[in-house]
Scaffold this motif. Sequence first.
Motif, short mmCIF file in Angstrom:
data_model
loop_
_atom_site.label_atom_id
_atom_site.label_comp_id
_atom_site.label_asym_id
_atom_site.label_seq_id
_atom_site.Cartn_x
_atom_site.Cartn_y
_atom_site.Cartn_z
N SER A 1 0.67 -1.15 0.07
CA SER A 1 0.00 0.12 0.12
C SER A 1 0.78 1.26 0.10
N GLY A 2 2.02 1.20 -0.32
CA GLY A 2 2.77 2.17 -0.55
C GLY A 2 2.49 3.14 -1.64
N ILE A 3 3.40 4.18 -2.06
CA ILE A 3 2.98 5.06 -3.09
C ILE A 3 2.96 4.42 -4.24
N VAL A 4 3.80 3.26 -4.36
CA VAL A 4 3.89 2.45 -5.76
C VAL A 4 3.44 0.99 -5.56
N GLY A 5 2.45 0.84 -4.50
CA GLY A 5 2.05 -0.36 -4.29
C GLY A 5 0.84 -0.76 -4.98
N ALA A 6 0.37 -1.91 -4.49
CA ALA A 6 -0.87 -2.76 -5.31
C ALA A 6 -1.98 -1.89 -5.08
N THR A 7 -2.10 -1.26 -3.87
CA THR A 7 -3.45 -0.48 -3.59
C THR A 7 -3.17 0.82 -4.41
N GLN A 8 -2.32 1.55 -4.61
CA GLN A 8 -2.34 2.69 -5.36
C GLN A 8 -2.47 2.41 -6.98
N LEU A 9 -2.07 1.37 -7.39
CA LEU A 9 -2.16 0.87 -8.69
C LEU A 9 -3.57 0.63 -8.90
N ALA A 10 -4.32 0.08 -7.98
CA ALA A 10 -5.74 -0.24 -8.07
C ALA A 10 -6.61 1.07 -8.01
N ASP A 11 -6.12 2.10 -7.22
CA ASP A 11 -6.72 3.36 -7.05
C ASP A 11 -6.57 4.03 -8.42
N GLY A 12 -5.39 3.96 -8.88
CA GLY A 12 -5.03 4.82 -10.33
C GLY A 12 -5.81 4.16 -11.36
#
Length: 492
Positions: A400-411
């Motif tokens: 969930s960091g700035i380039v983690g899986a969560t950020q990619l999903a939100d992108g």
Amino acid sequence: AQVLDRFGERIGEAGLPWAGGRKDPRLALAVTKPNAEPLDGLDAVWTGSRPRAVTVLSPFWDVDAEARAAVVGKLSPQGAVWATFVVSVDPMTQKVRAPASLLDGLPTRIDVEAVELGSAPDASTEDRMRLLHAKCIRYESHTWTAAMVGSSNVTTAGLGLKAASHREINLWIGTPADSPVARALRVLIPEGEPIDLGLADLEPLDDEDEVALPALPTCFIDAVLHPGPPPTIELTLDAAKLPDRWEILDGDQLLADDGTWERSGGGAVLAIDISERFLVSSLDVRWHEGGEMVRAPWPVNVSDSALLPPPEELRSLPMDVLLAVLASTRPIHDALEAALRKGDQAQGRPGHDEFDALARFDSERMLLTRTRRMAAALWGLQRRFDRPLGSLEALDWRLSGIVGATQLADGLCRAVADGDMEPIEARFHLAELARTVGTIEWEVVAGRLDPALVRSRVAKTLSHITDCATGLPAGGGAVDQYVAAALGSVTP
């Protein structure tokens, strides 16, 4: 002392020869200490007439020439002699890390030049992007070669040329000029193209010396940030040793003082609400000492780094930046800077001619092109996931960091909301992202970490990705069937 004693024992047990053979390289330690300078070690490893050339590599350089003059002072006093100063160039900005005075103040009889630090023939892209840290001084004559490697920058403090010098340790190696060791020493400093310092864009590194600050009294034991909500800083104090008058500040903003502490009951712990300031990484403490007010920094720790939000500039990275960083094999901070710079440069270019058919052809919007980029990003994400974990914080950063899986999903969800991607395409990519996260052997990667805590964090990430996918409009058909099957196979 025990560690040093143990080192001595191990060196003795190794059975190293104290005196080498005639053809073996000569070795000598060179440290900064009273009445000794690292450059003096050259005499212990040198044979024959004085050196005729010197090549110098250093991240830091003084503005004045004293240290460089000491280096070239070891050269032969007669005949033609040469000095080459190898300087680094910032891989991002192309700025030269050297002062404009680098070649000034040296004897005119010496032929001097500055050259760019080159790359080793087998250097990877990641190696080429690393900032210079190595230090080396190499002397040469027709018959002998010697080099000093170690921790001494070519500065007066690094070379022990002033009273308040640094603590440095270096190794001198001396060898015949035609030996294999000499050939290795000659390629130790990769040299690039010559640099005209008068025309170059210069950006010397800041002074290597840190500013000496007063020591923080030990009664100020600990400062811990609890991100909240609400965010607070918890100060642990030794009440018996506190000065009579003291203040704690964030910059110029007073957060607490001896009066605040007394009104709170004068206990060992003082909690400060920082809702209006939130992120505080360091405090300043002021107290009376010797009749005057002195000031020292107090670093702030954080109770749970996973609760800290990313900086505002990194909270909603564009999809092209996210994909470029994830696909890169370079360290994240380097890849992120490169991708952001590339985006800034693209925005600064003049607009395309609207009648130019090639200029209007945007391959970035083609489905296959975007899919290839997403595949490369997922491979990069999997490479990072497969690396061993040393802490739960590292796991949180990857998930969930700035380039983690969560950020990619939100992108991906933002791309749909902005009209840059169709929902069916985003749902497909989200399913692939969930499979990437869900098929990692986390028990193996996590090593000795608590398996239950690891599974909990992975499950939370998979739930977030699933929520993103199911929240997008479904179009029916084979793609939606695949998405449902993929999400179902990894849903915790």
